[in-house]
Design a protein around this motif. Structure first.
Motif, PDB file in Angstrom:
ATOM      1  N   ASN A 163       0.867  -1.164   0.000  1.00 31.05           N
ATOM      2  CA  ASN A 163       0.000   0.000   0.000  1.00 31.05           C
ATOM      3  C   ASN A 163       0.913   1.225   0.000  1.00 31.05           C
ATOM      4  O   ASN A 163       1.630   1.475   0.971  1.00 31.05           O
ATOM      5  N   THR A 164       0.902   1.987  -1.073  1.00 34.78           N
ATOM      6  CA  THR A 164       1.776   3.141  -1.182  1.00 34.78           C
ATOM      7  C   THR A 164       0.978   4.369  -1.619  1.00 34.78           C
ATOM      8  O   THR A 164      -0.119   4.255  -2.168  1.00 34.78           O
ATOM      9  N   ILE A 165       1.567   5.521  -1.385  1.00 34.76           N
ATOM     10  CA  ILE A 165       0.957   6.760  -1.848  1.00 34.76           C
ATOM     11  C   ILE A 165       0.793   6.726  -3.362  1.00 34.76           C
ATOM     12  O   ILE A 165      -0.231   7.151  -3.905  1.00 34.76           O
ATOM     13  N   GLU A 166       1.798   6.195  -4.054  1.00 33.63           N
ATOM     14  CA  GLU A 166       1.759   6.150  -5.522  1.00 33.63           C
ATOM     15  C   GLU A 166       0.566   5.377  -6.056  1.00 33.63           C
ATOM     16  O   GLU A 166       0.044   5.717  -7.126  1.00 33.63           O
ATOM     17  N   PHE A 197       7.044  17.971   4.190  1.00 34.80           N
ATOM     18  CA  PHE A 197       6.708  16.564   4.350  1.00 34.80           C
ATOM     19  C   PHE A 197       7.965  15.842   4.847  1.00 34.80           C
ATOM     20  O   PHE A 197       9.037  15.957   4.246  1.00 34.80           O
ATOM     21  N   VAL A 198       7.826  15.074   5.948  1.00 27.59           N
ATOM     22  CA  VAL A 198       8.974  14.433   6.581  1.00 27.59           C
ATOM     23  C   VAL A 198       8.606  13.014   7.006  1.00 27.59           C
ATOM     24  O   VAL A 198       7.435  12.633   6.999  1.00 27.59           O
ATOM     25  N   PHE A 220      11.510  15.738   2.940  1.00 25.33           N
ATOM     26  CA  PHE A 220      11.499  15.323   1.536  1.00 25.33           C
ATOM     27  C   PHE A 220      11.196  16.479   0.589  1.00 25.33           C
ATOM     28  O   PHE A 220      11.469  16.392  -0.605  1.00 25.33           O
ATOM     29  N   GLY A 221      10.577  17.525   1.108  1.00 22.33           N
ATOM     30  CA  GLY A 221      10.197  18.661   0.277  1.00 22.33           C
ATOM     31  C   GLY A 221       9.102  19.453   0.962  1.00 22.33           C
ATOM     32  O   GLY A 221       8.642  19.085   2.049  1.00 22.33           O
ATOM     33  N   ILE A 273       7.816  16.079  -4.553  1.00 21.52           N
ATOM     34  CA  ILE A 273       8.170  15.621  -3.202  1.00 21.52           C
ATOM     35  C   ILE A 273       8.329  14.106  -3.182  1.00 21.52           C
ATOM     36  O   ILE A 273       9.303  13.574  -2.645  1.00 21.52           O
ATOM     37  N   LEU A 274       7.364  13.395  -3.797  1.00 16.68           N
ATOM     38  CA  LEU A 274       7.445  11.935  -3.818  1.00 16.68           C
ATOM     39  C   LEU A 274       8.682  11.443  -4.551  1.00 16.68           C
ATOM     40  O   LEU A 274       9.275  10.421  -4.180  1.00 16.68           O
ATOM     41  N   ASN A 275       9.074  12.161  -5.596  1.00 22.02           N
ATOM     42  CA  ASN A 275      10.209  11.741  -6.416  1.00 22.02           C
ATOM     43  C   ASN A 275      11.512  12.447  -6.059  1.00 22.02           C
ATOM     44  O   ASN A 275      12.493  12.341  -6.795  1.00 22.02           O
ATOM     45  N   SER A 276      11.519  13.151  -4.936  1.00 23.71           N
ATOM     46  CA  SER A 276      12.721  13.877  -4.538  1.00 23.71           C
ATOM     47  C   SER A 276      13.857  12.902  -4.243  1.00 23.71           C
ATOM     48  O   SER A 276      13.622  11.745  -3.867  1.00 23.71           O
ATOM     49  N   PRO A 277      15.099  13.325  -4.406  1.00 21.80           N
ATOM     50  CA  PRO A 277      16.226  12.453  -4.077  1.00 21.80           C
ATOM     51  C   PRO A 277      16.165  11.914  -2.644  1.00 21.80           C
ATOM     52  O   PRO A 277      16.501  10.752  -2.410  1.00 21.80           O
TER      53      PRO A 277
END
Length: 374
Positions: free
Chosen positions: A4-7, A272-273, A288-289, A299-303
């Motif tokens: 179960n993920t945010i994506e 978001f942390v 994360f952003g 944010i989801l794809n941040s390094p």
């Protein structure tokens, strides 16, 4: 993905509406300055964040969307009912069931400074449920007496009350049998038990004073579950144990089902942390952003987040974790170093003990979770 993920449309949106709290709990990750800060999330920020999340799922073509709003802190009730209601109404308006949304709200409160007026809030937004922290006598006897009265009043008012606890030496001295019997007597419907984590705030002495080993955590959880089996088999009321439900539920979902990909914490400033670790297993908040200045996809794809998830998937190359068949069932993130000679932070001893009794426990547990989530 099997997780179960945010994506893929499942988001435990942990809201930090305010870091303010008048308590000074030994396990808290917040500094004194942060606990004194009355800055709150603005309703406009919440609404804008939700619209960006909604747009992200629209772009991905996600049809079914689950958002569990976990109101954390600080003390979330310190902001007052009008501000909370405004935020919750805006969340519900954006996350419209007509677009495939299921939204739940759970408030975690220390309870002792909360006004009775919040009961109606829990009924309206929380499905008649809220969560409160219970840590034995770690906060002192007077606190526990006041907390006890407030829990009993809440249950008498018809509310479903869950507890979340950090296992500490005060609870270990009280013992698992007495602890579970006490929570059962209070009418608690679900209880969850986390390890005591090391952070910058408790590193000056409180961690050494209150934090048990993971061996002690697993021993406590085994004895707690044994008592749960006894009470359940005798037809007595007993709270559901969150970790027990979680471990058994993970069995059919695959080794990548527990990667901390379903949650992030939204801070008052829009960051978001998530909890991260350094110096072995010292906890800190990894950003994360910021949703004010960035799109949600950024944010989801941040390094930082990609590194975070990668470390989870690869078990941070911890040899113990890489060779463990139960990595999907860890009760804490598993990339921090395990303590030599101790059970791992995933609670492997408890996991294996529980799995050996899976059939009998599952029969007692029943098909549905009580009210909350672990």
């Amino acid at each position: 993905m099997e997780a179960n993920t945010i994506e893929n449309g499942y988001f435990v949106l942990t809201l930090m509406p305010s870091l303010f709290c008048h308590l000074r709990c030994p396990h808290c990750y917040l500094s004194l300055a942060e606990r004194k800060d009355r800055t709150t999330l603005s309703p406009d920020l919440i609404e804008d964040a939700c619209r960006k999340i909604d747009a992200y799922w629209d772009a991905r073509g996600i049809a079914k969307r689950t958002v569990i709003c976990y109101w954390y802190g600080g003390e979330p009730t310190s902001m007052g009912i009008p501000l909370f209601s405004d935020m919750a109404d805006r969340i519900n308006a954006v996350f419209d069931p007509a677009k495939g949304y299921e939204v739940r709200h759970t408030v975690l409160t220390s309870l002792v400074s909360m006004k009775d007026e919040w009961y109606d809030v829990f009924r309206k937004y929380g499905g008649n449920h809220f969560q409160t922290s219970y840590d034995g006598d770690m906060r002192g006897g007077p606190y526990v007496k006041k907390w006890d009265r407030r829990v009993r009043d809440s249950v008498a008012a018809g509310l479903d009350v869950s507890t979340i606890s950090v296992v500490n030496r005060e609870i270990l001295e009280q013992g698992p049998v007495k602890t579970l019997d006490y929570l059962s007597d209070l009418g608690i419907v679900e209880t969850s038990w986390l390890p005591f984590m090391w952070n910058d705030q408790n590193a000056t002495g409180a961690y050494d004073r209150y934090a048990p080993t993971m061996n002690a955590w697993s021993d406590f959880m085994i004895a707690l579950t044994e008592r749960w089996i006894e009470r359940k088999s005798s037809g007595l009321h007993v709270p559901e144990i969150g970790q027990m439900r979680f471990i058994l539920a993970q069995g059919g979902r695959g080794l990548f089902a527990n990667i901390a990909g379903q949650t992030m914490f939204l801070m008052p400033n829009g960051d978001f942390v998530l909890p991260d670790y350094r110096s072995g297993w010292k906890e800190f908040m990894q950003p994360f952003g910021n949703i004010v200045t960035q799109e949600f996809s950024d944010i989801l794809n941040s390094p930082a987040r990609r590194t975070y998830i990668r470390r989870q998937v690869t078990r941070n190359r911890n040899e113990e974790c890489l060779s463990c068949e139960h990595a999907d069932k860890c009760v804490m993130e598993f990339w921090k170093d395990n303590r030599e000679g101790d059970d791992c932070f995933g609670g492997k001893r408890y996991v294996e003990w529980l799995l050996e009794r899976k059939a009998g426990v599952a029969a007692l547990l029943g098909p549905e979770a009580s009210v909350s989530f672990y």
